[in-house]
Scaffold this active site. Structure first.
Site, short mmCIF file in Angstrom:
data_model
loop_
_atom_site.label_atom_id
_atom_site.label_comp_id
_atom_site.label_asym_id
_atom_site.label_seq_id
_atom_site.Cartn_x
_atom_site.Cartn_y
_atom_site.Cartn_z
CB CYS A 1 1.35 -2.57 3.74
SG CYS A 1 0.39 -3.10 2.52
CG HIS B 1 -1.57 0.24 6.36
ND1 HIS B 1 -0.92 1.13 5.89
CD2 HIS B 1 -1.89 -0.57 5.57
CE1 HIS B 1 -0.60 0.71 4.54
NE2 HIS B 1 -1.37 -0.53 4.47
CD GLU C 1 0.54 3.13 8.57
OE1 GLU C 1 0.21 2.85 7.54
OE2 GLU C 1 0.88 2.15 9.27
#
Length: 200
Positions: free
Chosen positions: A84, A181, A183
């Protein structure tokens, strides 16, 4: 293997957890550290630049002397994953969907052109399924938060995944960039791919 995560703001703690899962999945021994100043880069085998606010990350990194150090190390081959805001930091060309060209501090090592706030500020976040077959993985359920878009890749940069014809994951030599994202995903595919890149 030692991986450093730029830890000024954004979801760096989630990257820690996802990276730990990826280490376990690949049966690799690894150390994960926070990076805030240039000396923190000593001995790291790879770096993650997480999401957050790209202008803020860039300004803080520049003020603390980390921006130039990162640029030098990445240019010399240090593996990096930018997610990002991190993808924006890596791009050679950045513009904003609303205001056009930006003059924010960048690492600027990757042959990609990124448009900030591509999906509009009103669409703060959304989820989508992304095909990761180009990296030998299944489709993944991923999260976009005020996401940019990779509008163009050139030179040795290549698109690894698209959403509605727009690149959301790109690679160039030792550099990976995602506009989503990873994660926050329920799969460790991107982090595993990054660790393979670090491992060589």
């Amino acid at each position: 293997m030692k991986i450093g995560i730029i830890a000024y703001q954004g979801s760096f703690e989630e990257h820690f957890l996802q990276l730990k899962r990826a280490f376990d999945k690949l049966s690799l021994n690894g150390e994960i550290i926070s990076i805030k100043i240039p000396k923190d880069l000593k001995g790291v085998d790879g770096v993650i630049i997480p999401g957050g606010e790209s202008t803020t990350i860039g300004l803080v990194a520049k003020r603390l002397g980390l921006l130039d150090e990162l640029k030098e190390k990445i240019t010399s081959g240090l593996p990096v994953l930018g997610t990002c805001a991190g993808a924006i930091m890596l791009a050679k060309e950045v513009s904003d969907a609303k205001v056009g060209k930006t003059s924010q501090p960048l690492i600027g090592t990757m042959n990609i052109s990124v448009i900030r706030n591509y999906y509009g500020r009103q669409k703060e976040s959304f989820e989508a399924i992304v095909d990761l077959s180009k990296i030998g993985k299944d489709k993944a359920h991923v999260v976009f938060i005020r996401a940019p878009a990779i509008a163009k890749v050139w030179g040795k940069a290549q698109s690894l995944a698209e959403l509605n014809g727009v690149t959301v994951f790109a690679e160039e030599n030792n550099m990976l960039a995602t506009t989503f994202h990873p994660e926050l995903s329920d799969t460790t595919s991107i982090h595993e791919y990054f660790l393979h890149l670090v491992k060589g």
